[in-house]
Design an enzyme around this catalytic site. Sequence first.
Site, PDB file in Angstrom:
ATOM      1  N   SER A  52       0.837  -1.216   0.000  1.00 12.51           N
ATOM      2  CA  SER A  52       0.000   0.000   0.000  1.00 12.51           C
ATOM      3  C   SER A  52       0.864   1.255   0.000  1.00 12.51           C
ATOM      4  O   SER A  52       0.355   2.349  -0.240  1.00 12.51           O
ATOM      5  CB  SER A  52      -0.949   0.003   1.202  1.00 12.51           C
ATOM      6  N   HIS A  53       2.166   1.117   0.269  1.00 12.61           N
ATOM      7  CA  HIS A  53       3.043   2.294   0.279  1.00 12.61           C
ATOM      8  C   HIS A  53       4.337   2.074  -0.497  1.00 12.61           C
ATOM      9  O   HIS A  53       5.327   2.753  -0.268  1.00 12.61           O
ATOM     10  CB  HIS A  53       3.300   2.760   1.721  1.00 12.61           C
ATOM     11  N   MET A 184       0.913   0.271  12.302  1.00 11.98           N
ATOM     12  CA  MET A 184      -0.506   0.024  11.986  1.00 11.98           C
ATOM     13  C   MET A 184      -1.312   1.305  11.912  1.00 11.98           C
ATOM     14  O   MET A 184      -1.153   2.203  12.738  1.00 11.98           O
ATOM     15  CB  MET A 184      -1.113  -0.892  13.047  1.00 11.98           C
ATOM     16  N   ASP A 193      -4.914   0.511   1.136  1.00 15.82           N
ATOM     17  CA  ASP A 193      -5.430  -0.845   0.909  1.00 15.82           C
ATOM     18  C   ASP A 193      -6.859  -0.818   0.383  1.00 15.82           C
ATOM     19  O   ASP A 193      -7.256  -1.715  -0.372  1.00 15.82           O
ATOM     20  CB  ASP A 193      -5.336  -1.670   2.197  1.00 15.82           C
TER      21      ASP A 193
HETATM   22  P1  NDP Z   1      -1.417  -4.066   8.678  1.00 14.93           P
HETATM   23  O1  NDP Z   1      -2.772  -4.226   9.269  1.00 14.93           O
HETATM   24  O2  NDP Z   1      -1.121  -4.792   7.421  1.00 14.93           O
HETATM   25  O3  NDP Z   1      -0.302  -4.488   9.727  1.00 14.93           O
HETATM   26  C1  NDP Z   1      -0.208  -3.844  10.959  1.00 14.93           C
HETATM   27  C2  NDP Z   1       0.887  -4.468  11.793  1.00 14.93           C
HETATM   28  O4  NDP Z   1       0.457  -5.744  12.242  1.00 14.93           O
HETATM   29  C3  NDP Z   1       2.190  -4.699  11.029  1.00 14.93           C
HETATM   30  O5  NDP Z   1       3.259  -4.459  11.866  1.00 14.93           O
HETATM   31  C4  NDP Z   1       2.083  -6.190  10.634  1.00 14.93           C
HETATM   32  O6  NDP Z   1       3.350  -6.791  10.471  1.00 14.93           O
HETATM   33  C5  NDP Z   1       1.363  -6.745  11.829  1.00 14.93           C
HETATM   34  N1  NDP Z   1       0.575  -7.933  11.519  1.00 14.93           N
HETATM   35  C6  NDP Z   1      -0.290  -8.086  10.505  1.00 14.93           C
HETATM   36  N2  NDP Z   1      -0.863  -9.298  10.574  1.00 14.93           N
HETATM   37  C7  NDP Z   1      -0.332  -9.925  11.651  1.00 14.93           C
HETATM   38  C8  NDP Z   1      -0.501 -11.202  12.246  1.00 14.93           C
HETATM   39  N3  NDP Z   1      -1.339 -12.089  11.741  1.00 14.93           N
HETATM   40  N4  NDP Z   1       0.220 -11.504  13.345  1.00 14.93           N
HETATM   41  C9  NDP Z   1       1.079 -10.598  13.869  1.00 14.93           C
HETATM   42  N5  NDP Z   1       1.295  -9.365  13.353  1.00 14.93           N
HETATM   43  C10 NDP Z   1       0.594  -9.039  12.260  1.00 14.93           C
HETATM   44  O7  NDP Z   1      -1.089  -2.493   8.479  1.00 14.93           O
HETATM   45  P2  NDP Z   1      -2.097  -1.324   8.172  1.00 14.93           P
HETATM   46  O8  NDP Z   1      -2.948  -1.746   7.051  1.00 14.93           O
HETATM   47  O9  NDP Z   1      -2.744  -0.885   9.409  1.00 14.93           O
HETATM   48  O10 NDP Z   1      -1.080  -0.194   7.679  1.00 14.93           O
HETATM   49  C11 NDP Z   1      -0.388  -0.380   6.466  1.00 14.93           C
HETATM   50  C12 NDP Z   1       0.613   0.718   6.265  1.00 14.93           C
HETATM   51  O11 NDP Z   1      -0.057   1.924   5.952  1.00 14.93           O
HETATM   52  C13 NDP Z   1       1.509   1.031   7.452  1.00 14.93           C
HETATM   53  O12 NDP Z   1       2.846   0.960   7.015  1.00 14.93           O
HETATM   54  C14 NDP Z   1       1.166   2.467   7.827  1.00 14.93           C
HETATM   55  O13 NDP Z   1       2.229   3.228   8.313  1.00 14.93           O
HETATM   56  C15 NDP Z   1       0.686   2.997   6.509  1.00 14.93           C
HETATM   57  N6  NDP Z   1      -0.149   4.178   6.678  1.00 14.93           N
HETATM   58  C16 NDP Z   1       0.396   5.413   6.432  1.00 14.93           C
HETATM   59  C17 NDP Z   1      -0.354   6.548   6.637  1.00 14.93           C
HETATM   60  C18 NDP Z   1       0.235   7.901   6.458  1.00 14.93           C
HETATM   61  O14 NDP Z   1      -0.446   8.887   6.727  1.00 14.93           O
HETATM   62  N7  NDP Z   1       1.468   8.038   6.033  1.00 14.93           N
HETATM   63  C19 NDP Z   1      -1.748   6.477   7.077  1.00 14.93           C
HETATM   64  C20 NDP Z   1      -2.203   5.130   7.339  1.00 14.93           C
HETATM   65  C21 NDP Z   1      -1.423   4.018   7.120  1.00 14.93           C
HETATM   66  P3  NDP Z   1       3.964  -7.000   8.986  1.00 14.93           P
HETATM   67  O15 NDP Z   1       4.407  -5.652   8.539  1.00 14.93           O
HETATM   68  O16 NDP Z   1       5.087  -7.971   9.169  1.00 14.93           O
HETATM   69  O17 NDP Z   1       2.865  -7.557   8.120  1.00 14.93           O
HETATM   70  O1  PYC Z   2      -2.934   4.463   3.477  1.00  7.23           O
HETATM   71  O2  PYC Z   2      -4.211   5.561   4.863  1.00  7.23           O
HETATM   72  C1  PYC Z   2      -3.263   5.509   4.074  1.00  7.23           C
HETATM   73  C2  PYC Z   2      -2.460   6.721   3.848  1.00  7.23           C
HETATM   74  C3  PYC Z   2      -2.795   8.001   4.101  1.00  7.23           C
HETATM   75  C4  PYC Z   2      -1.729   8.793   3.726  1.00  7.23           C
HETATM   76  C5  PYC Z   2      -0.761   7.977   3.250  1.00  7.23           C
HETATM   77  N1  PYC Z   2      -1.216   6.709   3.358  1.00  7.23           N
END
Ligand code: NDP
Ligand code: PYC
Length: 341
Positions: A52-53, A184, A193
């Site tokens: 997703s990034h 997360m 996503d």
């Molecule tokens: P996920 O739900 O995919 O994962 C969240 C965390 O949980 C990760 O550390 C992941 O590890 C871990 N995880 C996932 N599944 C399991 C499992 N079954 N058992 C144990 N640990 C688990 O991430 P999100 O969808 O919440 O976020 C995705 C990305 O989006 C992040 O990198 C976040 O920083 C980014 N984001 C950026 C934003 C911005 O403003 N810049 C805004 C929102 C999100 P692993 O990585 O090993 O899968």
């Molecule tokens: O995936 O939610 C997201 C996000 C917001 C800004 C950058 N990534």
Amino acid sequence: MSTPSHGPLVRVPFADLQALLQRIFQRHGCSETVAGVLAHNCSSAQRDGAHSHGVFRIPGYVSTLASGWVDGRATPTVTDVAPGYVRVDAAGGFAQPALAAARQLLIEKARKAGIAVLAIHNSHHFAALWPDVEPFADQGLVALSVVNSMTCVVPHGARKPLFGTNPIAFAAPCAGQPPIVFDMATSAMAHGDVQIAARAGEQLAEGMGVDAQGQPTTDPRAILEGGALLPFGGHKGSALSMMVELLAAALTGGHFSWEFDWSGHPGAKTPWTGQLLIVIDPSMAEGSRFAQRSRELVEHMQACGLSRMPGERRYREREAAEREGVALQEQELQSLTALLG
Ligand code: NDP
Ligand code: PYC
């Protein structure tokens, strides 16, 4: 975390992907320094399977730079505020170059005082958050970071979206192993996503979001077109998202997720907000055995039947990419190359 939509895969050496992204960022208005930081960040996300990034975000970066919404040549101003506090004005540029500019000072302060805060404002963050914290743990430090994004999440119990997807990332050293890292969104899903699912024509699980009428939906397009995401875990995720708004925006001097108006910049995608990092030197902890204690915790979790740690999937993907090259769709590679034209 969604996987990208189907198509033939190609494998590209990490250094080649990073160099390609560096050229794209420079071609579309970034300075050499900014392009280098963003290229490393984005190719690292692609390498680790943080789709997703990863390169999925490049069109958004490019359209944002073209819109004039973000300054790809910004020079951050670092201010040494107090023994445990560094402030950075990112000057309307990206947050990662601001962190890079303050990083050494932040580490020196954390090692001297035991703890130090980095407050970044006037910044755009469009990336995964783990690349911002993991390197501190590689150096034996504990790091926590929060960043707010753009209004697309309904606070628990409310009727309208207000919060951003507001991720929290944490990294800690672990003896004999790579750092323990989690990263997360505080929304039920990352916005990226939802976009990937919409592009692939997939439905979401229940409980992720609502449509434009506020009704529960599993259609990602309904969430993106006037609907909104929900926080993860009801009132608990909502409270964490509120905390992120306070720490990343109110404390840093950045915008809340609803406080910027990009409507005059068609193509703008990057939230103009703030970011907070807290770095702790665990050598000052009781017994100075933090990394060993981390390892004990992991071993006890595994003894309870835990099959995988947060961060472990990324590390596995990284190992595979180091052996075989970074995976991306052939179509994605063609689209990237076309951006150099
Ligand atoms: P996920 O739900 O995919 O994962 C969240 C965390 O949980 C990760 O550390 C992941 O590890 C871990 N995880 C996932 N599944 C399991 C499992 N079954 N058992 C144990 N640990 C688990 O991430 P999100 O969808 O919440 O976020 C995705 C990305 O989006 C992040 O990198 C976040 O920083 C980014 N984001 C950026 C934003 C911005 O403003 N810049 C805004 C929102 C999100 P692993 O990585 O090993 O899968
Ligand atoms: O995936 O939610 C997201 C996000 C917001 C800004 C950058 N990534």
